[in-house]
Design a protein around this motif. Structure first.
Motif, mmCIF file in Angstrom:
data_model
loop_
_atom_site.group_PDB
_atom_site.id
_atom_site.type_symbol
_atom_site.label_atom_id
_atom_site.label_comp_id
_atom_site.label_asym_id
_atom_site.label_seq_id
_atom_site.Cartn_x
_atom_site.Cartn_y
_atom_site.Cartn_z
ATOM 1 N N ARG A 178 0.805 -1.073 -0.391
ATOM 2 C CA ARG A 178 -0.101 0.199 -0.127
ATOM 3 C C ARG A 178 0.855 0.877 0.072
ATOM 4 O O ARG A 178 1.120 1.214 0.550
ATOM 5 N N GLY A 179 0.892 2.005 -1.018
ATOM 6 C CA GLY A 179 1.391 2.940 -0.857
ATOM 7 C C GLY A 179 2.816 3.179 -1.882
ATOM 8 O O GLY A 179 2.752 1.614 -2.135
ATOM 9 N N GLU A 202 12.780 6.716 12.870
ATOM 10 C CA GLU A 202 11.733 6.475 13.719
ATOM 11 C C GLU A 202 9.942 6.242 13.309
ATOM 12 O O GLU A 202 9.592 6.278 14.097
ATOM 13 N N ASP A 203 10.287 6.134 11.680
ATOM 14 C CA ASP A 203 9.279 6.327 10.908
ATOM 15 C C ASP A 203 9.105 4.584 10.359
ATOM 16 O O ASP A 203 8.298 4.920 9.635
ATOM 17 N N LEU A 204 9.730 3.757 10.783
ATOM 18 C CA LEU A 204 10.050 2.745 10.307
ATOM 19 C C LEU A 204 9.673 1.859 11.557
ATOM 20 O O LEU A 204 9.055 1.646 12.062
ATOM 21 N N ASN A 205 8.624 0.716 10.856
ATOM 22 C CA ASN A 205 7.729 -0.088 11.370
ATOM 23 C C ASN A 205 8.245 -1.819 10.576
ATOM 24 O O ASN A 205 8.176 -1.614 9.800
ATOM 25 N N ILE A 206 9.242 -2.462 11.308
ATOM 26 C CA ILE A 206 9.843 -3.585 10.946
ATOM 27 C C ILE A 206 9.200 -5.248 11.123
ATOM 28 O O ILE A 206 9.295 -5.106 12.452
ATOM 29 N N GLU A 207 8.130 -5.848 10.325
ATOM 30 C CA GLU A 207 7.327 -7.071 11.034
ATOM 31 C C GLU A 207 8.218 -8.198 10.556
ATOM 32 O O GLU A 207 7.733 -8.281 9.423
ATOM 33 N N ALA A 253 7.014 -1.343 7.044
ATOM 34 C CA ALA A 253 6.113 -0.196 6.983
ATOM 35 C C ALA A 253 6.991 1.105 7.532
ATOM 36 O O ALA A 253 7.387 1.389 8.430
ATOM 37 N N GLY A 254 5.631 3.124 6.321
ATOM 38 C CA GLY A 254 6.988 3.455 7.089
ATOM 39 C C GLY A 254 5.746 4.492 6.776
ATOM 40 O O GLY A 254 5.151 4.753 5.410
ATOM 41 N N GLU A 255 6.932 6.097 6.424
ATOM 42 C CA GLU A 255 6.578 7.267 6.336
ATOM 43 C C GLU A 255 7.363 8.492 6.003
ATOM 44 O O GLU A 255 8.572 8.409 6.735
ATOM 45 N N ARG A 256 6.683 8.915 5.081
ATOM 46 C CA ARG A 256 7.721 9.842 4.708
ATOM 47 C C ARG A 256 7.554 10.883 5.271
ATOM 48 O O ARG A 256 6.532 11.293 4.039
ATOM 49 N N ILE A 257 7.888 11.949 5.797
ATOM 50 C CA ILE A 257 7.329 13.334 5.543
ATOM 51 C C ILE A 257 8.473 14.465 5.343
ATOM 52 O O ILE A 257 9.112 14.086 5.906
ATOM 53 N N ILE A 258 8.025 15.103 3.750
ATOM 54 C CA ILE A 258 9.068 16.267 3.931
ATOM 55 C C ILE A 258 7.988 17.170 3.913
ATOM 56 O O ILE A 258 6.467 17.592 3.408
ATOM 57 N N ASN A 276 7.016 14.014 -2.286
ATOM 58 C CA ASN A 276 5.830 14.280 -1.741
ATOM 59 C C ASN A 276 6.146 13.529 -0.346
ATOM 60 O O ASN A 276 6.989 12.188 -0.651
ATOM 61 N N SER A 277 5.367 13.593 0.367
ATOM 62 C CA SER A 277 5.113 12.749 1.609
ATOM 63 C C SER A 277 4.505 11.622 1.151
ATOM 64 O O SER A 277 4.012 11.652 0.156
ATOM 65 N N SER A 278 4.686 10.551 1.792
ATOM 66 C CA SER A 278 4.192 9.370 1.398
ATOM 67 C C SER A 278 4.039 8.107 2.116
ATOM 68 O O SER A 278 5.297 7.908 3.302
ATOM 69 N N LYS A 279 3.318 7.344 1.878
ATOM 70 C CA LYS A 279 3.584 6.387 3.507
ATOM 71 C C LYS A 279 3.529 5.108 2.581
ATOM 72 O O LYS A 279 3.379 5.092 1.413
#
Length: 139
Positions: A33-34, A60-65, A74-79, A93-96
């Motif tokens: 997704r994304g 800190e915006d990363l999630n690994i399982e 999973a994660g998010e890039r915030i600009i 762009n910011s994106s998840k």
């Protein structure tokens, strides 16, 4: 004027289709997704190494399982930009993202190691003991 509006609508539709293809939604080997990060997975000494490109993503915006033979990134890039800026061109762009990959064998989740530096995530995935081949002695 009517032609201009129709052209704008068609270009908007084309952008939406392009974004859908870029998400990996139509890929059959992973779920996502994304906008997902490109990854390389290779075998090293019987275990796996996953390398993902994540420019602009904070640790800190990363999630690994990891579970069984799947890994989820999973994660998010915030600009963020200053409120007082005038945009001339916006391509970043910011994106998840949320991507699940199937691995060729089960992983020992207690032995997974992850390192993140300069936008590159490297994950070492140890093969589960139950999936390692066993030498059989003939009697």
């Amino acid at each position: 004027m009517l032609l201009s509006g129709a052209l704008e609508t068609l270009l908007g539709l084309q952008d939406a289709v392009d974004r859908a293809f870029d998400t990996g939604f139509f890929d059959s080997t992973t779920t996502s997704r994304g906008v997902h990060p490109p990854v390389n997975i290779f075998e090293k000494s019987g275990d796996l190494v996953l390398v993902a490109e994540l420019p602009g993503v904070k640790k800190e915006d990363l999630n690994i399982e990891v579970k069984g033979n799947t890994i989820r990134l999973a994660g998010e890039r915030i600009i963020e930009y200053n409120e007082n800026v005038s945009y001339h061109r916006v391509e970043r762009n910011s994106s998840k993202f949320d991507r699940t990959l199937r691995l060729p064998f089960n992983v020992e989740s207690d032995k997974v190691k992850a390192e993140y530096k300069d936008g590159l995530l490297v994950i070492s995935l140890s093969r589960a003991e139950s999936d390692k081949s066993k030498q059989i002695t003939i009697q």
